[in-house]
Design an enzyme around this catalytic site. Structure first.
Site, PDB file in Angstrom:
ATOM      1  N   HIS A 160       0.790  -1.247   0.000  1.00  0.00           N
ATOM      2  CA  HIS A 160       0.000   0.000   0.000  1.00  0.00           C
ATOM      3  C   HIS A 160       0.818   1.291   0.000  1.00  0.00           C
ATOM      4  O   HIS A 160       0.272   2.353   0.323  1.00  0.00           O
ATOM      5  CB  HIS A 160      -0.951   0.037   1.210  1.00  0.00           C
ATOM      6  CG  HIS A 160      -2.127  -0.894   1.138  1.00  0.00           C
ATOM      7  ND1 HIS A 160      -2.026  -2.199   0.780  1.00  0.00           N
ATOM      8  CD2 HIS A 160      -3.444  -0.688   1.391  1.00  0.00           C
ATOM      9  CE1 HIS A 160      -3.219  -2.780   0.827  1.00  0.00           C
ATOM     10  NE2 HIS A 160      -4.105  -1.884   1.179  1.00  0.00           N
ATOM     11  N   GLY A 209      -0.569  -2.249  -5.704  1.00  0.00           N
ATOM     12  CA  GLY A 209      -1.178  -3.340  -4.934  1.00  0.00           C
ATOM     13  C   GLY A 209      -2.600  -3.020  -4.538  1.00  0.00           C
ATOM     14  O   GLY A 209      -3.459  -3.900  -4.453  1.00  0.00           O
ATOM     15  N   HIS A 210      -2.843  -1.771  -4.265  1.00  0.00           N
ATOM     16  CA  HIS A 210      -4.216  -1.307  -4.042  1.00  0.00           C
ATOM     17  C   HIS A 210      -4.362  -0.061  -4.901  1.00  0.00           C
ATOM     18  O   HIS A 210      -3.842   1.014  -4.569  1.00  0.00           O
ATOM     19  CB  HIS A 210      -4.458  -0.984  -2.570  1.00  0.00           C
ATOM     20  CG  HIS A 210      -5.901  -0.698  -2.240  1.00  0.00           C
ATOM     21  ND1 HIS A 210      -6.688   0.169  -2.991  1.00  0.00           N
ATOM     22  CD2 HIS A 210      -6.703  -1.166  -1.249  1.00  0.00           C
ATOM     23  CE1 HIS A 210      -7.903   0.218  -2.461  1.00  0.00           C
ATOM     24  NE2 HIS A 210      -7.944  -0.594  -1.412  1.00  0.00           N
ATOM     25  N   HIS A 274     -11.288  -7.644  -5.283  1.00  0.00           N
ATOM     26  CA  HIS A 274     -11.563  -6.681  -4.225  1.00  0.00           C
ATOM     27  C   HIS A 274     -12.305  -5.473  -4.817  1.00  0.00           C
ATOM     28  O   HIS A 274     -11.857  -4.841  -5.772  1.00  0.00           O
ATOM     29  CB  HIS A 274     -10.217  -6.267  -3.617  1.00  0.00           C
ATOM     30  CG  HIS A 274     -10.329  -5.356  -2.455  1.00  0.00           C
ATOM     31  ND1 HIS A 274     -10.301  -3.989  -2.574  1.00  0.00           N
ATOM     32  CD2 HIS A 274     -10.473  -5.614  -1.130  1.00  0.00           C
ATOM     33  CE1 HIS A 274     -10.407  -3.436  -1.374  1.00  0.00           C
ATOM     34  NE2 HIS A 274     -10.512  -4.407  -0.483  1.00  0.00           N
ATOM     35  N   GLU A 326     -13.464  -9.222   0.429  1.00  0.00           N
ATOM     36  CA  GLU A 326     -14.032  -7.871   0.428  1.00  0.00           C
ATOM     37  C   GLU A 326     -14.437  -7.489  -0.996  1.00  0.00           C
ATOM     38  O   GLU A 326     -14.245  -6.353  -1.436  1.00  0.00           O
ATOM     39  CB  GLU A 326     -13.026  -6.849   0.955  1.00  0.00           C
ATOM     40  CG  GLU A 326     -12.594  -7.096   2.386  1.00  0.00           C
ATOM     41  CD  GLU A 326     -11.801  -5.947   2.962  1.00  0.00           C
ATOM     42  OE1 GLU A 326     -12.294  -5.301   3.883  1.00  0.00           O
ATOM     43  OE2 GLU A 326     -10.684  -5.711   2.476  1.00  0.00           O
ATOM     44  N   GLU A 342     -19.087  -3.046   1.178  1.00  0.00           N
ATOM     45  CA  GLU A 342     -18.325  -2.056   1.938  1.00  0.00           C
ATOM     46  C   GLU A 342     -18.717  -0.629   1.537  1.00  0.00           C
ATOM     47  O   GLU A 342     -18.925  -0.342   0.348  1.00  0.00           O
ATOM     48  CB  GLU A 342     -16.829  -2.289   1.690  1.00  0.00           C
ATOM     49  CG  GLU A 342     -15.964  -1.362   2.512  1.00  0.00           C
ATOM     50  CD  GLU A 342     -14.469  -1.611   2.288  1.00  0.00           C
ATOM     51  OE1 GLU A 342     -14.078  -2.712   1.850  1.00  0.00           O
ATOM     52  OE2 GLU A 342     -13.693  -0.667   2.548  1.00  0.00           O
ATOM     53  N   CYS A 344     -16.899   1.939   1.342  1.00  0.00           N
ATOM     54  CA  CYS A 344     -15.916   2.474   0.379  1.00  0.00           C
ATOM     55  C   CYS A 344     -16.220   2.027  -1.046  1.00  0.00           C
ATOM     56  O   CYS A 344     -15.944   2.761  -2.000  1.00  0.00           O
ATOM     57  CB  CYS A 344     -14.504   1.998   0.726  1.00  0.00           C
ATOM     58  SG  CYS A 344     -13.788   2.792   2.157  1.00  0.00           S
ATOM     59  N   CYS A 410     -11.014   2.690   6.760  1.00  0.00           N
ATOM     60  CA  CYS A 410     -11.072   3.373   5.463  1.00  0.00           C
ATOM     61  C   CYS A 410     -12.417   4.052   5.213  1.00  0.00           C
ATOM     62  O   CYS A 410     -12.493   5.067   4.516  1.00  0.00           O
ATOM     63  CB  CYS A 410     -10.797   2.371   4.348  1.00  0.00           C
ATOM     64  SG  CYS A 410     -11.685   0.818   4.543  1.00  0.00           S
ATOM     65  N   CYS A 411     -13.501   3.488   5.792  1.00  0.00           N
ATOM     66  CA  CYS A 411     -14.841   3.949   5.402  1.00  0.00           C
ATOM     67  C   CYS A 411     -15.246   5.310   5.976  1.00  0.00           C
ATOM     68  O   CYS A 411     -15.836   6.113   5.240  1.00  0.00           O
ATOM     69  CB  CYS A 411     -15.882   2.899   5.766  1.00  0.00           C
ATOM     70  SG  CYS A 411     -15.655   1.317   4.934  1.00  0.00           S
TER      71      CYS A 411
END
Ligand code: FUB
Ligand code: ZN
Length: 663
Positions: A160, A209-210, A274, A326, A342, A344, A410-411
């Site tokens: 990340h 990666g994200h 994801h 997720e 989620e 997000c 994160c949300c």
């Protein structure tokens, strides 16, 4: 927004300005943007009775909750201080915690624009000082690796660093935009230049990666006009899906579909893995397609989007049904009680669908944006503003509760930054046309054909479908106003027919100009009114808003024998709080008719749906079952679980035999 290039012109000689203008023009030529642009939220004054109180709440409550969690209850800010102290202290928390600081800063930036607050700005400036003090001389900025060992940085694509960097850039752009202060922006530029010095054509390979950096780099390009960042975003997208040829592996997930790295992005046809990663990546891909004209990304995204909305999306606009990854599982696997959905991911749906709308001009993307915004995303924020949902299930036995914060947090700041920047999603413009995408009471002035047009929108949406727009051009002139006609108002419960209205067709919308029926054409889901406009011209759009029943197509096993209730853009649910603590034993027969009533849930005035419905009661030993008729109340889905934990269902059985007693 004034770009850096524009501000750099101030105080320079005429010849320097001419040369800079030529450079700017040729840059524009290389990366021309033939698409409409959203009207920036900072130009949109929101007066809406539905959204304005929510924005106020985010500014006065949610941001304070984020600040408290970020610097008092958790070590997120302390990690930056530790880096600056250089005493060998350990990192606390998770390796992507920096991103929550940046996301909160971004939300604060938007809020400062609509709700100026000197104390909040001083707090943000203090954070920025700490962040910048933690930046390494070469531009690297990441508290986890700086505290745990810089020798490990950039060795594991799953860690990340790119995601954190992307959120740093988004925060920096927003803060510069809101305040004109460049300190964080300069740090973000140094970080991006550091990344660019390591990775890119002829340098090292890197697959995010994200995903997140891609869309952030496009924002940085727009702010600085430096094409390097757009090219880097483009390159990052092109990097994906070549792992066999390039010989890299993922450490945390063997299944590279998880990170949408199974095939090159341009060859992708199915949504996988994801959900948040996917949304951020496709948002970045749409941005890159917008500014480079790369049609490969546009085509791929149209295909993947169809896969999402026809096979993998909840009626709430939520996505990512599985908690395991997720994210996405198999087509039509949309369980209700176990739905991950989620917050997000719904926020990401808003981002991606906005970009797809701008890229194609088609309103179906705003239909999905609206669905996710009013249901899947808004559900993530409590009515009090200081509690959050991470997952947003569509059924509950009463075990769900809203939380103050999460280990992986994160949300909260994600929903905060979305609501605080809501003005970004209402209007779009080109040099000659204006688009009205969302019906939110507001006023705005936009440049059109060298003049300006002021619009004032008044509406009680989503509680009714009456919208009045008063247009005031600076002088009488012809331009086209594109008014979105929502899919739900023209008989489409969702694009792609995954969900369908089961009841009779409703009356069509009506459109009046200055009180009379007016000519318009329908194009890409918009009523286009192309005419000579003069001061005070009034457009009245009336969207009939009856209660609608929705069913899911047969492959969606979880919803068979069931219907959901929708009115306008809102999905409704039955919650125990209104129905004697029960939600799983209520039947919704096809003949039942609903009336509207109005209640306050906490301080939120909402329109509820009420009907006499069969309610099934089983005796304690289960041998005796009786059915009685009761007045049942359905509330907007986004308001559930605000009066404590309770049973809830979105999809209701049509017959007694379809009841699943689960309480
Ligand atoms: O990995 C960072 C964020 O944490 C993801 O976007 C969320 O799904 C959560 O896993
Ligand atoms: Zn999240």
């Amino acid at each position: 927004m004034e770009t850096l290039r524009q501000s750099a012109l101030i105080g320079r000689s005429p010849i320097a300005i001419f040369l800079a203008a030529v450079a700017a023009f040729s840059a524009f030529g290389a990366f021309a943007q033939p698409h409409p642009e959203p009207v920036n939220f900072s130009h949109v004054h929101i007066t809406d009775s539905f959204w304005r109180p929510k924005m106020d709440k985010v500014s006065t409550v949610t941001l304070d909750a984020c600040i408290y969690q970020t610097e008092v209850k958790t070590a997120r800010i302390r990690n930056f201080e530790k880096v600056d102290r250089k005493k060998g202290e350990k990192h606390e928390g998770i390796f992507y915690d920096d991103s929550d600081v940046f996301k909160a800063l971004e939300a604060i930036a938007y809020s400062l624009k609509t709700h100026p607050n000197a104390g909040m700005e001083a707090k943000a400036d203090g954070w920025i000082d700490k962040i910048v003090a933690a930046q390494q001389p070469d531009g690297y900025l990441n508290t986890y690796f700086t505290l745990q060992g810089l020798d490990k940085r950039w060795t594991d694509m799953s860690m990340h660093e790119d995601y954190n960097g992307g959120h740093l850039i988004e925060a920096a752009v927003a803060y510069y935009d809101a305040t004109g202060k460049r300190k964080l922006l300069d740090a973000a530029i140094r970080w991006a230049d550091h990344f660019d010095s390591l990775f890119g054509p002829g340098k090292r390979d890197w697959v995010t990666g994200h995903q997140e950096l891609e869309l952030a780099l496009v924002k940085l390009y727009r702010t600085t006009n430096n094409e390097k960042y757009l090219k880097l975003a483009h390159w990052l997208l092109d990097e994906r899906g070549h792992r066999l040829a390039k010989g890299y592996t993922w450490t945390d997930w063997k299944d590279t579909a998880y990170a949408q790295d199974l095939v090159p992005v341009k060859d992708q046809k199915k949504i996988t893995g994801h959900a948040v990663r996917a949304m951020y990546m496709y948002t970045g891909a749409a941005d890159v397609a917008t500014y480079t004209g790369d049609a490969g990304y546009l085509d791929a995204m149209k295909t993947v989007w169809m896969d999402v909305v026809t096979r993998n999306m909840y009626i709430t606009g939520g996505i990512g049904s599985s908690g395991h990854n997720e994210g996405f599982s198999t087509d039509y696997d949309l369980p209700n009680e176990q739905a991950y959905c989620e917050t997000c991911a719904s926020v990401g749906m808003v981002f991606w669908n906005q970009r797809m709308n701008l890229l194609t001009g088609e309103s179906k993307y705003i239909d999905v944006l609206e669905k996710s915004l009013y249901n899947g995303a808004l559900d993530g924020l409590s009515l009090s503003g200081d509690r959050f949902f991470y997952g947003n299930p569509l059924a509950s036995t009463g075990k769900n509760s809203r939380r103050e914060w999460f280990g992986t947090a994160c949300c909260p700041a994600n929903i905060a930054r979305l609501v605080a920047s809501l003005g970004n999603y209402i209007y779009a413009r080109s040099s000659s046309d204006i688009w009205v995408n969302l019906f939110i009471g507001s006023s705005v002035t936009v440049p059109v054909k060298g003049n300006t047009v002021s619009l004032e929108m008044k509406t009680n949406y989503p509680w009714d479908g009456n919208v009045t727009l008063t247009a005031t051009p600076s002088r009488k002139m012809r331009y086209a106003l594109h008014l979105r006609i929502p899919g739900w108002a023209s008989g489409l419960a969702s694009p792609g027919a995954l969900y369908q209205f089961t009841d009779d067709a409703v009356p069509p919308f009506t459109l009046l100009i200055n009180g009379r029926p007016a000519p318009y054409r329908l194009d890409k889901g918009y009523a286009v009114i192309d005419r000579d406009w003069k001061k005070g011209d009034k457009v009245e759009l009336e969207l009939p808003m009856p209660v609608r029943r929705v069913s899911a197509i047969q492959p969606v096993k979880a919803d068979q024998g069931r219907v959901a209730l929708q009115r306008g853009p809102l999905i409704y649910c039955i919650e125990g709080a209104d129905n004697e603590g029960q939600a799983w034993n209520i039947v919704l027969p096809d003949h039942a008719s609903f009336s509207l009533s109005h209640i306050n849930i906490l301080n939120e005035p909402v329109t509820t749906l009420q009907a006499q419905l069969p309610v099934v009661e089983a005796s304690a030993d289960g041998y005796n079952v009786k059915t009685e008729s009761r007045l049942v109340t359905a509330i907007p889905y986004y308001t559930w679980c605000n009066r404590g934990s309770d049973a809830m269902q979105v999809w209701l059985p049509r017959k007694i035999t379809d009841i699943k007693i689960n309480y």
